[in-house]
Scaffold this motif. Structure first.
Motif, PDB file in Angstrom:
ATOM      1  N   PRO A   1      -1.841  12.907  -0.636  1.00  0.00           N
ATOM      2  CA  PRO A   1      -0.417  12.569  -0.506  1.00  0.00           C
ATOM      3  C   PRO A   1       0.121  12.941   0.874  1.00  0.00           C
ATOM      4  N   GLY A   2       1.187  12.263   1.257  1.00  0.00           N
ATOM      5  CA  GLY A   2       1.862  12.583   2.506  1.00  0.00           C
ATOM      6  C   GLY A   2       2.697  13.845   2.359  1.00  0.00           C
ATOM      7  N   ALA A   3       3.474  14.124   3.380  1.00  0.00           N
ATOM      8  CA  ALA A   3       4.341  15.315   3.367  1.00  0.00           C
ATOM      9  C   ALA A   3       5.265  15.272   2.152  1.00  0.00           C
ATOM     10  N   ARG A   4       5.446  16.376   1.529  1.00  0.00           N
ATOM     11  CA  ARG A   4       6.304  16.524   0.338  1.00  0.00           C
ATOM     12  C   ARG A   4       5.896  15.567  -0.779  1.00  0.00           C
ATOM     13  N   GLY A   5       4.613  15.143  -0.758  1.00  0.00           N
ATOM     14  CA  GLY A   5       4.121  14.262  -1.817  1.00  0.00           C
ATOM     15  C   GLY A   5       4.523  12.808  -1.656  1.00  0.00           C
ATOM     16  N   ASP A   6       5.135  12.449  -0.540  1.00  0.00           N
ATOM     17  CA  ASP A   6       5.571  11.064  -0.301  1.00  0.00           C
ATOM     18  C   ASP A   6       4.385  10.146  -0.022  1.00  0.00           C
ATOM     19  N   ASP A   7       4.609   8.842  -0.194  1.00  0.00           N
ATOM     20  CA  ASP A   7       3.586   7.858   0.149  1.00  0.00           C
ATOM     21  C   ASP A   7       3.430   7.733   1.663  1.00  0.00           C
ATOM     22  N   LEU A   8       4.531   7.806   2.405  1.00  0.00           N
ATOM     23  CA  LEU A   8       4.474   7.733   3.853  1.00  0.00           C
ATOM     24  C   LEU A   8       3.670   8.922   4.374  1.00  0.00           C
ATOM     25  N   GLY A   9       2.667   8.651   5.180  1.00  0.00           N
ATOM     26  CA  GLY A   9       1.808   9.714   5.687  1.00  0.00           C
ATOM     27  C   GLY A   9       0.615  10.013   4.792  1.00  0.00           C
ATOM     28  N   SER A  10       0.576   9.399   3.616  1.00  0.00           N
ATOM     29  CA  SER A  10      -0.572   9.634   2.738  1.00  0.00           C
ATOM     30  C   SER A  10      -1.815   9.000   3.350  1.00  0.00           C
ATOM     31  N   GLU A  11      -2.962   9.450   2.883  1.00  0.00           N
ATOM     32  CA  GLU A  11      -4.229   8.957   3.418  1.00  0.00           C
ATOM     33  C   GLU A  11      -5.153   8.532   2.302  1.00  0.00           C
ATOM     34  N   PHE A  12      -5.963   7.534   2.602  1.00  0.00           N
ATOM     35  CA  PHE A  12      -7.047   7.098   1.738  1.00  0.00           C
ATOM     36  C   PHE A  12      -8.335   7.389   2.493  1.00  0.00           C
TER      37      PHE A  12
ATOM     38  N   LEU B   1     -17.539   7.316   6.013  1.00  0.00           N
ATOM     39  CA  LEU B   1     -16.193   7.635   5.539  1.00  0.00           C
ATOM     40  C   LEU B   1     -15.194   6.939   6.450  1.00  0.00           C
ATOM     41  N   VAL B   2     -14.328   6.126   5.862  1.00  0.00           N
ATOM     42  CA  VAL B   2     -13.261   5.454   6.597  1.00  0.00           C
ATOM     43  C   VAL B   2     -11.947   6.077   6.154  1.00  0.00           C
ATOM     44  N   SER B   3     -11.151   6.515   7.113  1.00  0.00           N
ATOM     45  CA  SER B   3      -9.844   7.112   6.802  1.00  0.00           C
ATOM     46  C   SER B   3      -8.749   6.113   7.150  1.00  0.00           C
ATOM     47  N   MET B   4      -7.801   5.974   6.225  1.00  0.00           N
ATOM     48  CA  MET B   4      -6.653   5.088   6.423  1.00  0.00           C
ATOM     49  C   MET B   4      -5.393   5.887   6.138  1.00  0.00           C
ATOM     50  N   ARG B   5      -4.412   5.807   7.027  1.00  0.00           N
ATOM     51  CA  ARG B   5      -3.153   6.542   6.861  1.00  0.00           C
ATOM     52  C   ARG B   5      -1.997   5.546   6.749  1.00  0.00           C
ATOM     53  N   VAL B   6      -1.079   5.809   5.803  1.00  0.00           N
ATOM     54  CA  VAL B   6       0.125   4.995   5.645  1.00  0.00           C
ATOM     55  C   VAL B   6       1.104   5.393   6.748  1.00  0.00           C
ATOM     56  N   VAL B   7       1.418   4.447   7.644  1.00  0.00           N
ATOM     57  CA  VAL B   7       2.302   4.756   8.769  1.00  0.00           C
ATOM     58  C   VAL B   7       3.666   4.065   8.655  1.00  0.00           C
ATOM     59  N   SER B   8       3.766   3.091   7.762  1.00  0.00           N
ATOM     60  CA  SER B   8       5.049   2.424   7.537  1.00  0.00           C
ATOM     61  C   SER B   8       5.046   1.898   6.110  1.00  0.00           C
ATOM     62  N   LEU B   9       6.210   1.990   5.464  1.00  0.00           N
ATOM     63  CA  LEU B   9       6.268   1.609   4.059  1.00  0.00           C
ATOM     64  C   LEU B   9       7.668   1.155   3.689  1.00  0.00           C
ATOM     65  N   GLU B  10       7.751  -0.022   3.104  1.00  0.00           N
ATOM     66  CA  GLU B  10       8.960  -0.500   2.430  1.00  0.00           C
ATOM     67  C   GLU B  10       8.515  -0.771   1.002  1.00  0.00           C
ATOM     68  N   PRO B  11       8.791   0.149   0.069  1.00  0.00           N
ATOM     69  CA  PRO B  11       8.268   0.007  -1.294  1.00  0.00           C
ATOM     70  C   PRO B  11       8.497  -1.391  -1.870  1.00  0.00           C
TER      71      PRO B  11
ATOM     72  N   THR C   1      -1.271  -4.564   8.088  1.00  0.00           N
ATOM     73  CA  THR C   1       0.029  -4.682   7.424  1.00  0.00           C
ATOM     74  C   THR C   1      -0.092  -5.683   6.285  1.00  0.00           C
ATOM     75  N   THR C   2       0.334  -5.263   5.093  1.00  0.00           N
ATOM     76  CA  THR C   2       0.347  -6.120   3.916  1.00  0.00           C
ATOM     77  C   THR C   2       1.788  -6.323   3.503  1.00  0.00           C
ATOM     78  N   ARG C   3       2.175  -7.596   3.330  1.00  0.00           N
ATOM     79  CA  ARG C   3       3.543  -7.938   2.926  1.00  0.00           C
ATOM     80  C   ARG C   3       3.514  -8.675   1.588  1.00  0.00           C
ATOM     81  N   LEU C   4       4.441  -8.315   0.708  1.00  0.00           N
ATOM     82  CA  LEU C   4       4.608  -8.992  -0.578  1.00  0.00           C
ATOM     83  C   LEU C   4       5.944  -9.716  -0.562  1.00  0.00           C
ATOM     84  N   SER C   5       5.939 -10.973  -0.994  1.00  0.00           N
ATOM     85  CA  SER C   5       7.192 -11.726  -1.077  1.00  0.00           C
ATOM     86  C   SER C   5       7.133 -12.642  -2.291  1.00  0.00           C
TER      87      SER C   5
END
Length: 124
Positions: free
Chosen positions: A14-25, A33-43, A60-64
């Motif tokens: 999880p990211g800081a304070r358990g947020d999705d922003l900053g979380s890593e996979f 091992l491939v590391s991916m970090r969430v750097v921008s998020l619009e839920p 960047t993945t966009r849902l519409s």
């Protein structure tokens, strides 16, 4: 994420304070091992990740909404590797991974839609 990234396993931090922003996979591919970090998020709308393999890459993945269906669009930007052989092989490898990833995303959405239809049809 395992299906989308074709990983043997994925650890989520999880990211800081358990947020999705900053979380890593942390995606395990055999001994890699491939590391991916969430750097921008619009839920529910947009997600941008930075990956460290096979080169530094922004995804960047966009849902519409597309007439009652979810439209998924993705954009990729990566640094050109310094090694010319690696650089030349990267584009075909990425094209294959992108196409396979789109298929995995579609399968997940179709499975979720089918499960929702079954739940809606089931008597309470």
């Amino acid at each position: 994420m395992e299906r989308y990234l074709f990983a043997d396993g994925v650890d989520v931090l999880p990211g800081a304070r358990g947020d999705d922003l900053g979380s890593e996979f942390h995606c395990h591919h055999g001994r890699s091992l491939v590391s991916m970090r969430v750097v921008s998020l619009e839920p529910q709308r947009e997600l941008t990740l930075i990956a460290d393999q096979p080169t530094t890459m922004h995804i960047t993945t966009r849902l519409s909404d597309a007439r009652g269906q979810t439209r998924v669009s993705r954009s990729f930007l990566w640094e050109e590797p310094a090694d010319p052989e690696v650089a030349q092989s990267l584009r075909p490898m990425m094209e294959t991974m992108i196409a396979a990833g789109e298929g995995a995303i579609k399968e997940v959405f179709e499975e979720n839609a089918a499960a929702a239809r079954v739940r809606a049809a089931s008597p309470d």
